[in-house]
Design a protein around this motif. Structure first.
Motif, PDB file in Angstrom:
ATOM      1  N   ARG A   1       0.850  -1.184   0.000  1.00  0.00           N
ATOM      2  CA  ARG A   1       0.000   0.000   0.000  1.00  0.00           C
ATOM      3  C   ARG A   1       0.887   1.237   0.000  1.00  0.00           C
ATOM      4  N   LEU A   2       0.212   2.398  -0.233  1.00  0.00           N
ATOM      5  CA  LEU A   2       0.986   3.627  -0.176  1.00  0.00           C
ATOM      6  C   LEU A   2       0.677   4.348   1.128  1.00  0.00           C
ATOM      7  N   MET A   3       1.700   4.855   1.758  1.00  0.00           N
ATOM      8  CA  MET A   3       1.540   5.567   3.016  1.00  0.00           C
ATOM      9  C   MET A   3       2.047   6.995   2.852  1.00  0.00           C
ATOM     10  N   ALA A   4       1.552   7.888   3.737  1.00  0.00           N
ATOM     11  CA  ALA A   4       2.051   9.262   3.755  1.00  0.00           C
ATOM     12  C   ALA A   4       2.935   9.407   4.985  1.00  0.00           C
ATOM     13  N   GLN A   5       4.175   9.734   4.737  1.00  0.00           N
ATOM     14  CA  GLN A   5       5.109   9.901   5.847  1.00  0.00           C
ATOM     15  C   GLN A   5       5.185  11.386   6.200  1.00  0.00           C
ATOM     16  N   THR A   6       4.704  11.732   7.406  1.00  0.00           N
ATOM     17  CA  THR A   6       4.750  13.132   7.839  1.00  0.00           C
ATOM     18  C   THR A   6       5.611  13.249   9.073  1.00  0.00           C
ATOM     19  N   VAL A   7       5.770  14.469   9.524  1.00  0.00           N
ATOM     20  CA  VAL A   7       6.546  14.709  10.731  1.00  0.00           C
ATOM     21  C   VAL A   7       5.857  14.081  11.940  1.00  0.00           C
ATOM     22  N   LEU A   8       4.541  13.857  11.833  1.00  0.00           N
ATOM     23  CA  LEU A   8       3.799  13.253  12.942  1.00  0.00           C
ATOM     24  C   LEU A   8       3.658  11.743  12.792  1.00  0.00           C
TER      25      LEU A   8
END
Lengths: 278, 352, 261
Positions: free
Chosen positions: B250-257
């Motif tokens: 799957r695709l994930m969003a990597q954020t600072v949180l």
């Protein structure tokens, strides 16, 4: 008394001393006897009123005056409403120009305006010459020195007083009201008859009252356009006062005319009630 | 019950297009709001539907019937105006009767239906009063009853609550929705107030500059806004930089949180930089000492009664807003911890 | 739509009706012939020349200007004060003031003039020195000042005055530096209207003039009863042009705003 009340003091004095007191004085004088060695004598009498009210000559003249006032009012309404309606529907800049045209007669003296009508309506006036030149007629069309000329000129003179209050009313009207009428299934004609016209009534009412009151007390226009052949009450009043110098009689004449005019206005207001408007 | 289909509707005022190829389809009995800032064309759209304006192009269909050439009075619509537009020279009952008279109903039928409609809006006692003697809320209800008593095919409401005070507005909001559900009439509601649109509508049309920016259920609009403009117009929004990273197919969003599932996966490449929407309520303020939390510094605190709004600076320098119930417990400069809810995130750039 | 267009056409006919007598007088005034004929027999300024050398008309003209100026100054001050009072008064009082201030306009002019005629005789002043005439003209013009200033005061924010006072201005300074500049357009258009109304007044002047004095409309009226030369048209046109010039100059200088009534 606070200091702000000082602002109204001069106006109050003027209205009290130059309007209220003189009007009361007219009433008093109308009940004075005529005197050979002055404007009027001492004591009180009803003779002046009796003299006017029992004379068929006066009644005919009062009738003429009120009738001319009525015709003028009706004519002004007939011409004034379409103009007010047109003005209310005209946007910004071109409305300003049209409004200036409507108000223009007010900026020109009544003598000048009446004079203009004599040039147009006179026996040798523009319309008569035109009629003869085009062969419509070979005799003189009686456009002036009769009631027709007086009424035409009076309508012209007082038309702004009809248009402005009607325009005010139409402009105050929420444009959504007409749309609401349409959305409820009323055709444009029905919207006009059931919604616009009733809502314009207060403006129509005040316009009619103003034009009627002004036209029954008009003096210059009937004199110039009627050429003394049509007699109205204001002419008689002026004659009595200035030429015959019979003040008490003149006072009674003018009060009776004002009273009957006021009565006509009351009847008119009674006939056009608007319970919703206050 | 009527469905409404609008196709490629265009309206120009001079050279500028007020409505630009506007299309929309509304199901029977649906409550749809046209939402947007002033001047976005929402009122013009309503006026086109009502027939007060003529479209330059496009179609408006009621149950498949093209109404473009019908005069407003032939369209059988009920409309409530922002100013209510109650006829000031008619009593409440006469206002209600007007539409029925236009339909040539019998006197007795009119009397019955007016009485019923008045009862429906709880104004039986005011039948013989003139509009100016009524309160704002009462006038509003008369306007509603007048629009509904003719049993129109659709109900059009043009910012009907704009002239009421806040408390009454909430009350009327419920009243209108309740009434609409009971009558079951297809309703189009114009407003610039997002809270109104959110609470009342089945679906919302967000409009900008004469165009449909997004059409969907309130939840869709809030959680999956198409583009930055919609996201910021509806509710409070934080945007965080994110990197698209593949994980377990799957695709994930990597954020600072932290990393979260990406809601809108398709149409982008792994490793791409994007921006994700984080609503304030997805954030929780916690003790900085707790494990797994991201540290932040309070930049400002604004107390608003039932909640306090904090602006926080995150480690990478990004700023977020968060709302915490109750009075301010933190002050400017305090170090705090921040936790992001586990729900998937919505990429704004991908949504456009 | 067609009804709209029809109404628009009808309106233009009525606009023409409104302008016709004025235009006719102006055209007639340039007639070169000795009699009022249409179309005019050639163009000339000869009747203007005649009028400007007619001492009777010129004296009447000067009298009219004098009375209109005096009446406007008095009404201007009194009417503006009253409008300021009404704008700050409670609605019921303001309404009463409004009716009273407009009364002279709504009462028949002839009757008001008769009232003044009797009254000034009763006071022992009679029509001497033009006091009664001036009183009549003040009554004629007062409502116009009041209407125009009141209209200008409609959007007036009284906190501007309070702001000026809080900044250290006394009541008089506040009036001349804040209030008056803000209502200036109303005062000016009111004065303009008032001047024109007074200048054109007939019945009041007719009944209240002192023996031997005459205003321009009175002189014109007298002349018209006996003569039909284009000189009358020249006199009339002259007043129309003078009015136009005054209005345009005022508009350019101050930005005139015409009040509705």
């Amino acid at each position: 008394m606070n200091r702000r009340a000082l602002l109204i003091l001069p106006a109050a004095l003027i209205l009290l001393l130059l309007v209220a007191a003189p009007y009361l004085n007219i009433v008093v004088i109308s009940a004075r006897p005529t005197s050979p060695d002055g404007a009027y004598g001492g004591g009180f009498t009803t003779a002046n009123y009796v003299a006017v009210l029992t004379d068929a000559y006066y009644w005919r003249q009062i009738g003429t005056t009120l009738w001319l006032g009525l015709l003028t009012t009706a004519g002004a309404l007939l011409l004034g409403f379409p103009v007010a309606w047109n003005l209310a529907r005209t946007p910004g800049r071109s409305q300003a120009l049209r409004q200036a045209i409507v108000l223009s007669p007010l900026l020109v003296g009544i003598v000048v305006r009446s004079y203009g009508w004599t040039i147009i309506l006179g026996n040798n006036g523009i319309l008569n010459r035109l009629a003869r030149a085009t062969g419509i007629t070979h005799s003189i069309l009686p456009l002036m020195y009769n009631r027709l000329g007086i009424v035409v000129a009076l309508i012209h003179v007082f038309l702004p007083f009809m248009i402005m209050p009607i325009l005010g009313g139409l402009q105050n009207m929420d444009p959504a009201l007409e749309q609401a009428g349409r959305s409820l299934g009323a055709a444009p004609g029905t919207v006009f008859r059931r919604i616009v016209l009733p809502l314009a009534m207060p403006g129509i009412q005040s316009g009619c009252v103003m034009v009627f009151v002004l036209s029954i007390s008009a003096y210059v226009t009937p004199v110039l356009l009627g050429g003394m052949r049509v007699k109205t009450m204001p002419m008689t009043v002026v004659n009595t006062l200035i030429d015959s110098f019979r003040w008490p009689l003149g006072a009674a004449e003018s009060l009776i005319l004002s009273f009957l005019g006021g009565l006509a206005v009351m009847v008119f207001l009674r006939l056009t009630p608007m319970r919703w408007n206050r | 019950m009527t469905n409404v289909v609008i196709e490629a509707l265009t309206k120009r005022f001079g050279a500028a297009a007020a409505i630009d190829a506007f299309s929309l389809s509304i199901a029977e009995g649906e409550f749809v709001s046209l939402l947007g800032p002033s001047g976005c064309g929402k009122s013009t759209t309503l006026r086109l539907i009502a027939g007060f304006e003529k479209a330059d192009a496009g179609q408006i269909l009621f149950d498949g019937q093209d109404v473009a050439h019908l005069a407003p009075e032939k369209r059988n619509i009920g409309m409530v105006f922002q100013s209510y537009a109650l006829f000031p020279h008619m009593t409440v009952a006469q206002n209600l009767a007007f539409g029925l008279e236009m339909r040539k109903e019998s006197r007795t039928a009119i009397g019955e239906r007016v009485a019923k409609a008045l009862a429906m809006v709880r104004l039986d006692a005011e039948a013989d009063r003139y509009p100016r003697a009524l309160s704002g809320g009462q006038q509003q209800r008369v306007a509603l009853a007048r629009a509904l008593v003719i049993e129109p095919r659709i109900l059009l409401l043009d910012e009907p609550l704009a002239n009421l005070d806040a408390k009454l507005r909430d009350e009327m909001r419920e009243f209108i929705v309740d009434l609409q559900r009971r009558v079951g009439i297809t309703t189009i509601y114009v407003t610039h107030d997002q809270a109104e649109a959110m609470t009342m509508s089945d679906r919302i049309v967000v409009m900008f500059k004469g165009k449909v920016a997004q059409y969907g259920a309130p939840r869709d609009i809030y959680e999956r806004p198409k583009g930055l403009e919609v996201a910021t117009f509806i509710g409070q929004a934080n945007f965080l930089k994110a990197t698209v990273t593949p994980q377990e197919g799957r695709l994930m969003a990597q954020t600072v949180l932290g990393a979260r599932d990406l809601l809108n996966e398709s149409g982008h490449a792994p490793g791409a930089e994007t921006s994700v929407l984080v609503r304030p309520e997805a954030l929780t303020l916690v003790d900085p000492g707790e494990p797994g939390v991201v540290p932040g510094v309070i930049e400002s605190a604004h107390y608003s009664g039932n909640f306090t709004e904090y602006r926080l600076r995150l480690p990478g320098g990004e700023m977020v807003s968060i709302q915490v119930g109750g009075p301010a417990r933190q002050a400017r400069g305090d170090a705090v911890g921040l936790r992001l809810a586990p729900e998937p995130l919505w990429s704004i750039e991908l949504a456009a | 739509m067609t009804a709209q267009r029809l109404n628009s056409a009808l309106s233009w006919v009525i606009y023409a009706f409104l302008l016709a007598p004025i235009l006719v007088v102006i055209i007639a005034s340039f007639n070169a012939g000795a009699f009022l004929t249409f179309p005019p027999q050639g163009l000339s300024f000869r009747w203007y020349w005649t009028f400007l050398h007619n001492a009777v008309f010129m004296r009447a003209f000067a009298t009219s200007i004098e009375i209109a100026t005096l009446a406007t100054v008095i009404s201007g001050v009194v009417g503006t004060m009253a409008a300021l009072f009404a704008a700050q008064a409670r609605p019921a009082i303001a309404n009463g003031v409004r009716i009273a201030m407009l009364a002279p306009m709504l009462l028949p002019e002839v009757l008001t003039a008769i009232g003044l005629l009797f009254y000034f005789y009763a006071l022992g002043i009679g029509l001497h020195h033009g006091v009664a005439l001036l009183a009549g003209h003040v009554l004629l013009t007062l409502p116009f000042i009041y209407i125009n200033v009141s209209t200008a005061l409609k959007g007036f924010d009284w906190s501007w005055q309070l702001a000026a006072r809080s900044l250290g201005a006394g009541p008089w300074t506040t009036f001349f530096r804040i209030t008056l500049p803000l209502i200036k357009s109303g005062v000016i258009s009111g004065c303009l209207f008032s001047f024109i109304v007074s200048f054109d007044a007939f019945s009041t002047s007719f009944l209240l003039k002192d023996i031997g004095t005459a205003t321009l409309p009175l002189q014109l009226f007298d002349y018209l009863r006996l003569n039909f030369t284009p000189e009358a048209a020249a006199v009339s046109s002259f007043t129309v042009f003078a009015t136009l010039v005054v209005m345009v100059v005022t508009e350019r200088a101050f930005g005139l705003k015409i009040a509705r009534f």
